[in-house]
Design a protein around this motif. Structure first.
Motif, PDB file in Angstrom:
ATOM      1  N   GLN A 105     -22.329  50.332  52.192  1.00  0.00           N
ATOM      2  CA  GLN A 105     -21.790  48.971  52.385  1.00  0.00           C
ATOM      3  C   GLN A 105     -21.767  48.212  51.063  1.00  0.00           C
ATOM      4  OE1 GLN A 105     -23.868  46.911  55.592  1.00  0.00           O
ATOM      5  NE2 GLN A 105     -23.645  48.657  56.965  1.00  0.00           N
TER       6      GLN A 105
ATOM      7  N   VAL B  16     -27.177  48.229  68.400  1.00  0.00           N
ATOM      8  CA  VAL B  16     -28.020  47.022  68.348  1.00  0.00           C
ATOM      9  C   VAL B  16     -29.200  47.163  69.308  1.00  0.00           C
ATOM     10  CG1 VAL B  16     -28.100  44.528  68.773  1.00  0.00           C
ATOM     11  CG2 VAL B  16     -26.104  45.526  67.629  1.00  0.00           C
TER      12      VAL B  16
ATOM     13  N   PHE C   3     -21.667  40.991  65.589  1.00  0.00           N
ATOM     14  CA  PHE C   3     -21.907  42.085  66.531  1.00  0.00           C
ATOM     15  C   PHE C   3     -22.396  41.552  67.877  1.00  0.00           C
ATOM     16  CE2 PHE C   3     -22.391  45.098  62.772  1.00  0.00           C
ATOM     17  CZ  PHE C   3     -21.189  45.722  63.034  1.00  0.00           C
ATOM     18  N   ARG C   4     -23.273  40.539  67.840  1.00  0.00           N
ATOM     19  CA  ARG C   4     -23.787  39.991  69.101  1.00  0.00           C
ATOM     20  C   ARG C   4     -22.669  39.355  69.939  1.00  0.00           C
ATOM     21  NH1 ARG C   4     -28.434  39.579  66.434  1.00  0.00           N
ATOM     22  NH2 ARG C   4     -27.826  37.745  65.246  1.00  0.00           N
TER      23      ARG C   4
ATOM     24  N   GLY D 195     -27.197  39.524  56.154  1.00  0.00           N
ATOM     25  CA  GLY D 195     -27.337  40.816  56.835  1.00  0.00           C
ATOM     26  C   GLY D 195     -26.265  41.818  56.451  1.00  0.00           C
TER      27      GLY D 195
ATOM     28  N   ARG E 200     -26.176  46.274  54.082  1.00  0.00           N
ATOM     29  CA  ARG E 200     -27.493  46.776  54.492  1.00  0.00           C
ATOM     30  C   ARG E 200     -27.689  48.229  54.090  1.00  0.00           C
ATOM     31  NH1 ARG E 200     -27.995  43.167  59.509  1.00  0.00           N
ATOM     32  NH2 ARG E 200     -30.207  43.046  59.877  1.00  0.00           N
TER      33      ARG E 200
ATOM     34  N   SER F  11     -35.159  42.506  58.968  1.00  0.00           N
ATOM     35  CA  SER F  11     -34.750  41.745  60.128  1.00  0.00           C
ATOM     36  C   SER F  11     -35.950  40.922  60.599  1.00  0.00           C
ATOM     37  CB  SER F  11     -34.343  42.747  61.205  1.00  0.00           C
ATOM     38  OG  SER F  11     -33.442  42.200  62.076  1.00  0.00           O
TER      39      SER F  11
ATOM     40  N   ARG G  46     -35.988  48.533  63.727  1.00  0.00           N
ATOM     41  CA  ARG G  46     -35.206  47.827  62.694  1.00  0.00           C
ATOM     42  C   ARG G  46     -35.948  47.845  61.359  1.00  0.00           C
ATOM     43  NH1 ARG G  46     -34.339  43.631  66.581  1.00  0.00           N
ATOM     44  NH2 ARG G  46     -35.008  41.953  65.217  1.00  0.00           N
TER      45      ARG G  46
ATOM     46  N   THR H  44     -23.197  39.350  59.958  1.00  0.00           N
ATOM     47  CA  THR H  44     -22.690  40.508  60.706  1.00  0.00           C
ATOM     48  C   THR H  44     -23.469  40.663  62.025  1.00  0.00           C
ATOM     49  OG1 THR H  44     -24.021  41.857  59.199  1.00  0.00           O
ATOM     50  CG2 THR H  44     -21.636  41.883  58.879  1.00  0.00           C
ATOM     51  N   GLY H  45     -24.751  40.295  62.021  1.00  0.00           N
ATOM     52  CA  GLY H  45     -25.546  40.366  63.258  1.00  0.00           C
ATOM     53  C   GLY H  45     -24.950  39.453  64.331  1.00  0.00           C
TER      54      GLY H  45
ATOM     55  N   ARG I 299     -33.350  37.510  72.189  1.00  0.00           N
ATOM     56  CA  ARG I 299     -32.389  38.535  71.801  1.00  0.00           C
ATOM     57  C   ARG I 299     -32.777  39.859  72.444  1.00  0.00           C
ATOM     58  NH1 ARG I 299     -31.489  38.374  65.341  1.00  0.00           N
ATOM     59  NH2 ARG I 299     -31.523  40.597  65.758  1.00  0.00           N
TER      60      ARG I 299
ATOM     61  N   LYS J 202     -30.930  50.109  65.769  1.00  0.00           N
ATOM     62  CA  LYS J 202     -30.331  50.955  64.723  1.00  0.00           C
ATOM     63  C   LYS J 202     -29.148  50.236  64.082  1.00  0.00           C
ATOM     64  CE  LYS J 202     -32.480  54.958  65.344  1.00  0.00           C
ATOM     65  NZ  LYS J 202     -33.258  55.548  64.277  1.00  0.00           N
ATOM     66  N   PHE J 203     -28.816  50.618  62.866  1.00  0.00           N
ATOM     67  CA  PHE J 203     -27.662  50.014  62.215  1.00  0.00           C
ATOM     68  C   PHE J 203     -26.372  50.570  62.818  1.00  0.00           C
ATOM     69  CE2 PHE J 203     -29.898  49.185  57.862  1.00  0.00           C
ATOM     70  CZ  PHE J 203     -30.669  48.217  58.480  1.00  0.00           C
ATOM     71  N   VAL J 204     -25.389  49.701  62.955  1.00  0.00           N
ATOM     72  CA  VAL J 204     -24.051  50.118  63.377  1.00  0.00           C
ATOM     73  C   VAL J 204     -23.474  50.955  62.227  1.00  0.00           C
ATOM     74  CG1 VAL J 204     -21.776  49.265  64.087  1.00  0.00           C
ATOM     75  CG2 VAL J 204     -23.847  47.986  64.736  1.00  0.00           C
TER      76      VAL J 204
HETATM   77  P1  AMP Z   1     -29.476  40.870  62.609  1.00  0.00           P
HETATM   78  O1  AMP Z   1     -29.141  39.718  63.489  1.00  0.00           O
HETATM   79  O2  AMP Z   1     -29.005  40.680  61.206  1.00  0.00           O
HETATM   80  O3  AMP Z   1     -30.918  41.273  62.702  1.00  0.00           O
HETATM   81  O4  AMP Z   1     -28.626  42.115  63.179  1.00  0.00           O
HETATM   82  C1  AMP Z   1     -28.806  42.590  64.501  1.00  0.00           C
HETATM   83  C2  AMP Z   1     -28.287  43.998  64.646  1.00  0.00           C
HETATM   84  O5  AMP Z   1     -26.875  44.044  64.332  1.00  0.00           O
HETATM   85  C3  AMP Z   1     -28.903  45.024  63.683  1.00  0.00           C
HETATM   86  O6  AMP Z   1     -30.134  45.522  64.143  1.00  0.00           O
HETATM   87  C4  AMP Z   1     -27.831  46.089  63.668  1.00  0.00           C
HETATM   88  O7  AMP Z   1     -27.828  46.859  64.854  1.00  0.00           O
HETATM   89  C5  AMP Z   1     -26.550  45.258  63.672  1.00  0.00           C
HETATM   90  N1  AMP Z   1     -26.121  44.933  62.283  1.00  0.00           N
HETATM   91  C6  AMP Z   1     -26.031  43.693  61.730  1.00  0.00           C
HETATM   92  N2  AMP Z   1     -25.591  43.775  60.452  1.00  0.00           N
HETATM   93  C7  AMP Z   1     -25.404  45.084  60.183  1.00  0.00           C
HETATM   94  C8  AMP Z   1     -24.981  45.810  59.041  1.00  0.00           C
HETATM   95  N3  AMP Z   1     -24.662  45.189  57.894  1.00  0.00           N
HETATM   96  N4  AMP Z   1     -24.924  47.164  59.131  1.00  0.00           N
HETATM   97  C9  AMP Z   1     -25.218  47.807  60.269  1.00  0.00           C
HETATM   98  N5  AMP Z   1     -25.648  47.181  61.383  1.00  0.00           N
HETATM   99  C10 AMP Z   1     -25.736  45.832  61.357  1.00  0.00           C
END
Ligand code: AMP
Length: 263
Positions: A136, A98, A44-45, A129, A132, A18, A214, A40-41, A203, A102-104
């Protein structure tokens, strides 16, 4: 000039720690191959924004069952927070992880990824992303086989923890379009996004403590995922750090690493 790189691709993965500098390399692939970015980030955001916008101010950790490693039932969450809106509940779950760097959990992530990947027929996308984790990666391999498509290559953007920490704490993003700025290298004029005119923000997970969390997740879960896919999907490596950061240099580094891979 780049004779050996493929002319067309179905999908590609861009992976890396990240904050390693994936976005400029993704931009090159989007342009070169006419792909859409699936991040995916970002997804989630946006759900996290739905939850924040809803305005629940209780403690969300009550909904995570540490022992069972899962969330309590959705109707219990709905009852406590006062809405059963799917986006808000998913946003709450995303926020819990997030905000801790931590990872979801895989089950939530895979399901969400599937629905977004399918929106564009499982093709013509840069997977940013995702995957991960090994789980997955397996989910993705099964999915592309089932949908009769493929991932052509993985671009692994490499960078050191020190450079990432220095970079991400100065990172700012546009809350509207997700455009990334850097206070030193690419400062937003008057603190605003050049396209949307809205104020850029930091962020919520770009603090040193969360960045370190991360990076640890990357070592524990993503590195083994890359090793797992090695041999199954071709991997090109590119440095996330350039002495002279220009669009031409970024493009050159990406395309020559692909050229080397396909030589
Ligand atoms: P990123 O913007 O890619 O750094 O993602 C931000 C946050 O979203 C990560 O720190 C995780 O909490 C969550 N996230 C994004 N992609 C994944 C994934 N493939 N698996 C699990 N968590 C994810």
């Amino acid at each position: 000039m780049y004779e050996n790189v493929p002319d067309e691709v179905d999908n590609v993965i861009v992976t890396g720690k990240s904050g390693a500098g994936k976005q400029p390399r993704i931009d090159v692939l989007v342009e070169e191959y006419g792909l859409e970015q699936l991040s995916t980030g970002d997804i989630f955001r946006s759900y996290l924004g739905e939850f924040d916008g809803y305005g629940y101010d209780g403690d969300i950790s009550q909904f995570w069952d540490e022992e069972k490693e899962e969330f309590v039932a959705d109707d219990r969450i709905a009852e406590e927070i006062g809405t059963d809106k799917e986006e808000v509940i998913l946003g709450l779950k995303a926020k819990y992880f997030v905000d801790r760097g931590k990872f979801v959990p895989d089950r939530i992530t895979n399901q969400l990824f599937d629905s977004y990947f399918g929106k564009q027929d499982y093709s013509d996308q840069v997977l940013d992303g995702y995957p991960r984790t090994v789980d997955q990666a397996d989910f993705l391999l099964d999915l592309v086989e089932e949908k009769n498509t493929k991932v052509d290559f993985i671009l692994w953007v490499r960078n050191t923890d020190e450079k990432i920490i220095a970079r991400t704490t100065k990172r700012r993003i546009c809350p509207e379009c997700g455009e990334v700025y850097h206070l030193k290298y690419d400062p937003p004029e008057d603190g605003k996004c050049a396209d949307c005119g809205v104020e850029v923000i930091q962020r919520s997970d770009d603090t040193e403590e969360k960045i370190r969390a991360r990076l640890q997740e990357f070592k524990d879960k993503t590195k083994p995922m890359i090793e797992y896919l090695d041999g199954k999907i071709p991997i090109a490596e590119v440095s996330g750090h350039l002495e002279e950061f220009t669009p031409e240099n970024v493009r050159k580094s990406v395309m020559s690493s692909l050229e080397e891979l396909y030589e």
